[in-house]
Design an enzyme around this catalytic site. Structure first.
Site, PDB file in Angstrom:
ATOM      1  N   ASP A  48      57.143  48.458  34.683  1.00 20.23           N
ATOM      2  CA  ASP A  48      56.706  47.078  34.897  1.00 20.23           C
ATOM      3  C   ASP A  48      57.062  46.303  33.631  1.00 20.23           C
ATOM      4  O   ASP A  48      56.429  46.465  32.592  1.00 20.23           O
ATOM      5  CB  ASP A  48      55.193  47.072  35.151  1.00 20.23           C
ATOM      6  N   ASP A  61      49.593  48.404  45.196  1.00 23.38           N
ATOM      7  CA  ASP A  61      49.562  48.954  43.845  1.00 23.38           C
ATOM      8  C   ASP A  61      48.228  48.616  43.210  1.00 23.38           C
ATOM      9  O   ASP A  61      47.637  47.569  43.474  1.00 23.38           O
ATOM     10  CB  ASP A  61      50.736  48.470  42.996  1.00 23.38           C
ATOM     11  N   GLU A  75      57.674  42.479  32.255  1.00 22.53           N
ATOM     12  CA  GLU A  75      57.419  41.114  32.679  1.00 22.53           C
ATOM     13  C   GLU A  75      56.851  40.288  31.530  1.00 22.53           C
ATOM     14  O   GLU A  75      57.024  40.620  30.358  1.00 22.53           O
ATOM     15  CB  GLU A  75      56.463  41.109  33.868  1.00 22.53           C
TER      16      GLU A  75
END
Length: 263
Positions: free
Chosen positions: A144, A55, A146
């Protein structure tokens, strides 16, 4: 760093039972993640087996995709957006370039619950490269979610979770998931660490029956999962290595990766 219907739990379990291209890593291949808590948990697997991938974001700039493909990478996730005010300036080269080189690739959004709600950010993502199509070469978009980047390692426990409680964070993710599903027909992949998810979402966010999980764990062994996930679909295991950007593996053979892309 993607994933889409209620039939997916069967596919997720099948990823563990069908061997694919296998590779192992020495301890020199392991890195400490810039965030926290990526290595705690019980051992489930010692050798990574599956399809290698990567990624990337703007940090990698223009990527030499043919070279990465020749070195063995077969899928990629590319950062498209963050919050509601950032788009990756290299997104076109990375997203189109990977496609032309033969990668199965998808886009990801870095969630910022401190900026706006989940539905608004999913819409921003969809508008700026996050869409999915069942062409067999496009993975569902990934969320994503986090650690809070605004305070990093100095975050207080509340700041680590963007000053939201578990019920509020669960709703934020649910709104993102619902909006993305409505916009594409596919459920998004969810990327996180077990530590952050269990701390900030806990049992208030169970997406295991619809969203494939992308595990971030810079460790030599698979660890504890977030609530109710039993397997990972993708595993980000290092921040550098053979390929540009972060190093990943898909948990299954290439044929299953193709099925994921086709929906």
């Amino acid at each position: 760093m993607a994933f889409h219907c209620l039939i997916f739990p069967v596919l997720l379990l099948s990823f563990l039972s069908i061997p694919a291209q296998s590779f192992s890593l020495n301890t020199s291949d392991l890195y400490t993640h810039k965030c926290h808590g990526l290595t705690a948990g019980r051992t489930l697997l010692q050798t990574r087996s599956g399809v290698p991938g990567m990624d990337v974001s703007s940090y990698q700039g223009n990527v030499d995709w043919p070279s990465a493909y020749n070195n063995g990478a077969r899928f990629a996730y590319i950062k498209a957006t963050e919050g509601t005010g950032y788009t990756n300036p290299y997104f076109s080269q990375q997203y189109v370039g990977s496609y032309r080189a033969g990668f199965i690739r998808g886009a990801y959004h870095f969630g910022r619950p401190d900026i706006s709600n989940g539905a608004t950010q999913a819409t921003y993502f969809l508008t700026n490269g996050g869409r999915w199509s069942s062409d067999g070469q496009t993975l569902p978009g990934a969320l994503d979610i986090e650690y809070n980047p605004s305070c990093g390692s100095s975050c207080t426990p509340a700041q680590k979770c963007y000053n939201l409680g578990k019920p509020e964070m669960g709703k934020w993710i649910q709104d993102f998931v619902n909006t993305y599903k409505q916009g594409t027909g596919a459920y998004p992949v969810i990327y996180s660490t077990a530590d952050w998810y269990n701390t900030c979402v806990g049992t208030y966010g169970d997406f295991s029956s619809v969203c494939p999980f992308w595990l971030a764990c810079y460790c030599s062994m698979v660890t504890t999962y977030p609530y109710n996930w039993k397997v990972y679909t993708f595993w980000q295991y290092a921040d550098s290595g053979t390929f540009p950007g972060d190093q990943n593996v898909f948990n299954g053979p290439y044929s299953q990766l193709q099925k994921l892309a086709k929906g």
